[in-house]
Design an enzyme around this catalytic site. Structure first.
Site, PDB file in Angstrom:
ATOM      1  N   GLU A  37     -14.250 -14.800   8.963  1.00  0.00           N
ATOM      2  CA  GLU A  37     -14.136 -14.266   7.594  1.00  0.00           C
ATOM      3  C   GLU A  37     -13.699 -15.330   6.600  1.00  0.00           C
ATOM      4  O   GLU A  37     -12.510 -15.591   6.438  1.00  0.00           O
ATOM      5  CB  GLU A  37     -13.140 -13.095   7.559  1.00  0.00           C
ATOM      6  N   ARG A  70       0.847  -1.204   0.000  1.00  0.00           N
ATOM      7  CA  ARG A  70       0.000   0.000   0.000  1.00  0.00           C
ATOM      8  C   ARG A  70       0.884   1.256   0.000  1.00  0.00           C
ATOM      9  O   ARG A  70       0.620   2.214  -0.733  1.00  0.00           O
ATOM     10  CB  ARG A  70      -0.904   0.029   1.238  1.00  0.00           C
ATOM     11  N   SER A 109     -14.487  -5.719   1.318  1.00  0.00           N
ATOM     12  CA  SER A 109     -14.593  -5.103  -0.012  1.00  0.00           C
ATOM     13  C   SER A 109     -13.831  -5.906  -1.057  1.00  0.00           C
ATOM     14  O   SER A 109     -14.219  -5.896  -2.235  1.00  0.00           O
ATOM     15  CB  SER A 109     -14.168  -3.632   0.012  1.00  0.00           C
ATOM     16  N   GLY A 110     -12.755  -6.557  -0.681  1.00  0.00           N
ATOM     17  CA  GLY A 110     -12.106  -7.555  -1.533  1.00  0.00           C
ATOM     18  C   GLY A 110     -11.537  -7.092  -2.855  1.00  0.00           C
ATOM     19  O   GLY A 110     -11.292  -7.921  -3.726  1.00  0.00           O
ATOM     20  N   GLY A 111     -11.344  -5.776  -3.033  1.00  0.00           N
ATOM     21  CA  GLY A 111     -10.809  -5.294  -4.304  1.00  0.00           C
ATOM     22  C   GLY A 111     -11.844  -4.535  -5.127  1.00  0.00           C
ATOM     23  O   GLY A 111     -11.543  -4.051  -6.219  1.00  0.00           O
ATOM     24  N   LYS A 115     -18.031 -12.114   8.435  1.00  0.00           N
ATOM     25  CA  LYS A 115     -17.509 -11.152   7.446  1.00  0.00           C
ATOM     26  C   LYS A 115     -17.423 -11.859   6.104  1.00  0.00           C
ATOM     27  O   LYS A 115     -16.410 -12.488   5.788  1.00  0.00           O
ATOM     28  CB  LYS A 115     -16.138 -10.637   7.908  1.00  0.00           C
ATOM     29  N   ARG A 150      -9.553  -1.716   1.878  1.00  0.00           N
ATOM     30  CA  ARG A 150      -9.229  -0.865   0.731  1.00  0.00           C
ATOM     31  C   ARG A 150     -10.342   0.118   0.397  1.00  0.00           C
ATOM     32  O   ARG A 150     -10.069   1.265   0.035  1.00  0.00           O
ATOM     33  CB  ARG A 150      -8.924  -1.753  -0.486  1.00  0.00           C
TER      34      ARG A 150
HETATM   35  P1  13P Z   1     -10.731  -5.362   2.055  1.00  0.00           P
HETATM   36  O1  13P Z   1     -12.005  -4.626   2.360  1.00  0.00           O
HETATM   37  O2  13P Z   1      -9.676  -4.502   1.430  1.00  0.00           O
HETATM   38  O3  13P Z   1     -10.987  -6.646   1.321  1.00  0.00           O
HETATM   39  O4  13P Z   1     -10.111  -5.764   3.456  1.00  0.00           O
HETATM   40  C1  13P Z   1     -10.937  -6.266   4.397  1.00  0.00           C
HETATM   41  C2  13P Z   1     -10.214  -7.244   5.217  1.00  0.00           C
HETATM   42  O5  13P Z   1     -10.105  -7.078   6.412  1.00  0.00           O
HETATM   43  C3  13P Z   1      -9.660  -8.439   4.566  1.00  0.00           C
HETATM   44  O6  13P Z   1      -9.316  -9.365   5.535  1.00  0.00           O
END
Ligand code: 13P
Length: 337
Positions: free
Chosen positions: A177, A33, A261-263, A219, A293
């Site tokens: 998650e 990042r 959000s995953g990208g 999550k 992100r």
């Molecule tokens: P993102 O929202 O960037 O996917 O990150 C969330 C997260 O905590 C991934 O483990």
């Protein structure tokens, strides 16, 4: 196990149209990042960035908790104030990532299993003393021509349940998650099937290991086509497919679903969550966000590693936090460009 306390934390995490800021990037991921804005990956720079996040004035209006990496939970701001204290001052609950990362799964080419169970009981006890009230563990499920394997889903589900139970025994509310990744050219139907299968495997293990569903947060990923798929679904289709998938798989005892959000872009992540709550949101659980992100991208870009840009960076973070809070109420309206 103090279920009342665990459930109280879980409910506070999804209360009042609030969500989580995932600022728990490992040192390696944080390096990527920082590299994207030309900043060196050193402790002081990681601290400066995360300090500006938790100092953003009024963040606690939209953000109930921040997920931290081990380094940050122990860290002090530049003026010597513990980061945890800054968060508490904004009524933000500190959380902690406790897994040690997704590693290659033996015997399953291209698949991962998340590690970190060894010594977890002791680490949880220490994290509680340091002020954490919830925890996170991320499992990674990859879609490919012959993936995921049942074996990969099973071992990850097993580890998620082991982690969740250990956290509950130790007094931390676990975020479970299981992330089905967006990478690939698969269509939305395939993401739906794999997400359904994965969540079934996870809840099977949570039941088998007697994890209290009232005292945890899920999550999940949204149900979307792979990034390389030619046919991308619209906002409403993603929202509807995601809610239907969750209704099939997630027991109503779980207080909240806080999506990753995953990208996805910042705007996509907000608009899709908003549509879920505005149009398809008659659900037994709260639908909220736990974005990394999608909350930090424009903030990081505005900062560029320069103290002079802190106010602009905080304004960018607050804008996304406010937008996602509105999305929890189905009341988000995109700002005119
Ligand atoms: P993102 O929202 O960037 O996917 O990150 C969330 C997260 O905590 C991934 O483990």
């Amino acid at each position: 196990m103090d279920l009342d306390k665990l459930a109280k934390t879980a409910n506070a995490m999804v209360a009042d149209n609030k969500g989580l800021l995932a600022a728990d990037e490992s040192t390696g991921t944080m390096g990527k990042r920082l590299q994207s804005i030309g900043v060196e990956n050193v402790e002081s720079k990681r601290r400066d960035f995360r300090e500006l996040l938790v100092r953003a004035k009024g963040l606690g209006q939209f953000i109930s908790g921040v997920i931290l990496y081990d380094e940050t939970l122990r860290q002090k701001a530049a003026d010597g104030t513990p980061m945890v204290k800054l968060m508490q001052g904004q009524r933000i609950i500190p959380g902690i990532k406790v897994d040690t990362g997704a590693k290659d799964l033996a015997g399953a080419s291209g698949e991962k299993v998340t590690e970190g169970l060894d010594g977890l009981t002791e680490r949880v006890a220490e994290y509680v003393k340091l002020g954490a009230r919830f925890a996170k563990w991320r499992a990674v499920i990859t879609i490919g021509p012959h993936l995921p394997s049942r074996h990969c889903q099973h071992v990850n589900a097993h580890a998620l349940a082991r982690y969740a139970k250990i956290c509950q025994e130790g007094g931390l509310t676990p975020i479970v998650e299981p992330e089905v990744m967006m990478d690939g050219d698969h269509d939305i139907d395939r993401c739906d099937r794999v997400t359904t299968q994965t969540l079934n495997a996870v809840f099977d293990e949570l039941f088998a290991q007697d994890v209290a569903l009232e005292g945890m947060i899920l999550k999940p990923n949204m149900v979307i086509a792979g990034t390389e798929c030619k046919k991308q679904a619209g906002i409403d289709e993603v929202a509807e497919r995601t809610v239907l998938c969750m209704k099939r798989c997630v027991p109503s005892a779980v207080p909240g679903l806080m999506f990753l959000s995953g990208g996805q872009s910042e705007e996509e992540a907000t608009a899709r969550l908003n549509a879920m709550n505005a149009k398809f949101g008659s659900t037994p659980w709260k639908l909220s966000f736990s974005y990394g992100r999608a909350l930090q991208q424009s903030c990081l870009k505005a900062w560029k590693g320069d103290q002079a840009n802190v106010a602009a960076a905080q304004a960018a973070l607050l804008e996304r936090a406010r937008a996602n809070s509105a999305a929890c109420a189905g009341a988000y309206k995109k700002k005119a460009a």
